[in-house]
Write an enzyme that holds these catalytic residues in place. Structure first.
Site, PDB file in Angstrom:
ATOM      1  N   ASP A 123       0.811  -1.218   0.000  1.00 53.72           N
ATOM      2  CA  ASP A 123       0.000   0.000   0.000  1.00 53.72           C
ATOM      3  C   ASP A 123       0.848   1.274   0.000  1.00 53.72           C
ATOM      4  O   ASP A 123       2.026   1.264   0.382  1.00 53.72           O
ATOM      5  CB  ASP A 123      -0.908   0.041   1.230  1.00 53.72           C
ATOM      6  CG  ASP A 123      -2.080  -0.915   1.130  1.00 53.72           C
ATOM      7  OD1 ASP A 123      -2.106  -1.745   0.195  1.00 53.72           O
ATOM      8  OD2 ASP A 123      -2.973  -0.840   1.995  1.00 53.72           O
ATOM      9  N   HIS A 268       3.735  -2.424   3.021  1.00 53.51           N
ATOM     10  CA  HIS A 268       3.751  -1.072   2.468  1.00 53.51           C
ATOM     11  C   HIS A 268       5.047  -0.828   1.696  1.00 53.51           C
ATOM     12  O   HIS A 268       6.112  -1.325   2.092  1.00 53.51           O
ATOM     13  CB  HIS A 268       3.614  -0.031   3.582  1.00 53.51           C
ATOM     14  CG  HIS A 268       2.303  -0.106   4.321  1.00 53.51           C
ATOM     15  ND1 HIS A 268       2.057  -1.063   5.296  1.00 53.51           N
ATOM     16  CD2 HIS A 268       1.181   0.646   4.222  1.00 53.51           C
ATOM     17  CE1 HIS A 268       0.829  -0.899   5.760  1.00 53.51           C
ATOM     18  NE2 HIS A 268       0.273   0.128   5.128  1.00 53.51           N
TER      19      HIS A 268
END
Length: 303
Positions: A123, A268
């Site tokens: 992400d 991430h």
């Protein structure tokens, strides 16, 4: 015979008029230097050039634009019998939008889980400091993943979006600025999601088909707007919590401990210092593959 002369003259005029009418109707006469079939006829001197500006106008022809008192030449028959351009165009089926869900998808369906499939997701990117290294590791092991991008990062790094698609990865929508969705008005949320889809489509030629709410904070508006834009909502099953920068060994152990058929792993590639996430991937990915797990991508549900 003098009394008959007017009668003979009238008969001659009538016969001439009838002949001219029949001749014009059958195409024997030409109009403005053109034959009745639309083929140019001889102009002055028999050269085939159209009559000059001083030539008398054709009877019944419409006035020429910008020239009062003058009449334009008759148009060929084909000029006003054009078929509509869409007459033979193929009929395109309207895109089927997904149903509006009340909760996001959390894991792979049973058939994917049965083959020990897992999904790796990243992400907040793309970030030129960390995303390329993650892509390099995935390429080294022949693995595909999902990248839920933020529009403000994507618009500055479109080359990375193109690399993701070229290497078989899937791009998802993660809003523009990574806001807390329940705090936004519906128009503001629609802008956050819509602008991000537009940037992705401009960069790679296709809008995202998956959406993920920042912080996992979903609400009804997020589900509705996502569905209106043709996206399915995807959450996660295993959270590495790598955004807290807990240390590379901790990230590795969290993912290995949570590994199971059908799970969706959250990591991430932006939003802070993600060097630990980069290092962790190069360690846990070969271990997952050695355990028989297959890194795969989710399949869109039937619509």
């Amino acid at each position: 015979m003098k009394n008959d002369e007017p009668t003979v003259g009238r008969r001659t005029v009538l016969r001439t008029a009838v002949f001219l009418g029949v001749a014009a109707a059958s195409g024997l006469l030409t109009v403005s230097g053109e034959s009745g079939s639309g083929t140019p006829g001889p102009g002055p001197g028999g050269s085939g050039a159209p009559a000059g500006p001083g030539a008398p106008p054709a009877a019944g022809a419409p006035p020429a634009a910008g020239a009062p008192g003058l009449r334009a030449r008759a148009l060929p028959e084909k000029a006003y019998r054009l078929q509509p351009m869409t007459a033979d165009a193929p009929v395109r089926a309207a895109a089927v939008k997904p149903a509006v869900r009340t909760r996001p998808i959390l894991e792979l369906p049973a058939e994917a889980a049965a083959s020990r499939g897992m999904v790796l997701t990243f992400d907040d990117g793309p970030d030129p400091r960390y995303t390329p290294a993650i892509l390099d590791t995935l390429a080294r092991y022949g693995v595909r993943a999902m990248f839920f991008v933020c529009g403000e990062m994507a618009t500055e790094n479109r080359n990375l979006l193109r690399r993701m698609v070229d290497e078989g990865h899937v791009i998802g929508n993660h809003t523009w600025t990574h806001p807390l969705i329940p705090q936004l008005s519906r128009p503001a949320l629609a802008s956050e999601i819509g602008r991000t889809s537009e940037v992705v489509q401009q960069a790679v030629g296709e809008a995202p088909l998956w959406f993920r709410a920042p912080y996992g904070a979903w609400n009804r508006a997020a589900f509705e707007i996502g569905a209106e834009l043709g996206m399915e909502p995807l959450a996660w099953t295993v959270d590495s919590l790598d955004w807290t920068e807990p240390g590379t060994p901790t990230i590795i152990s969290r993912i290995l401990d949570g590994a199971a058929p059908g799970v969706v792993v959250l990591s991430h590639d932006a939003g802070g210092n993600r060097s630990q996430s980069v290092q962790a991937l190069s360690s846990y990915l070969p271990q997952l593959l050695a355990r028989g797990y297959r890194m795969t991508l989710p399949v869109l549900p039937p619509r």
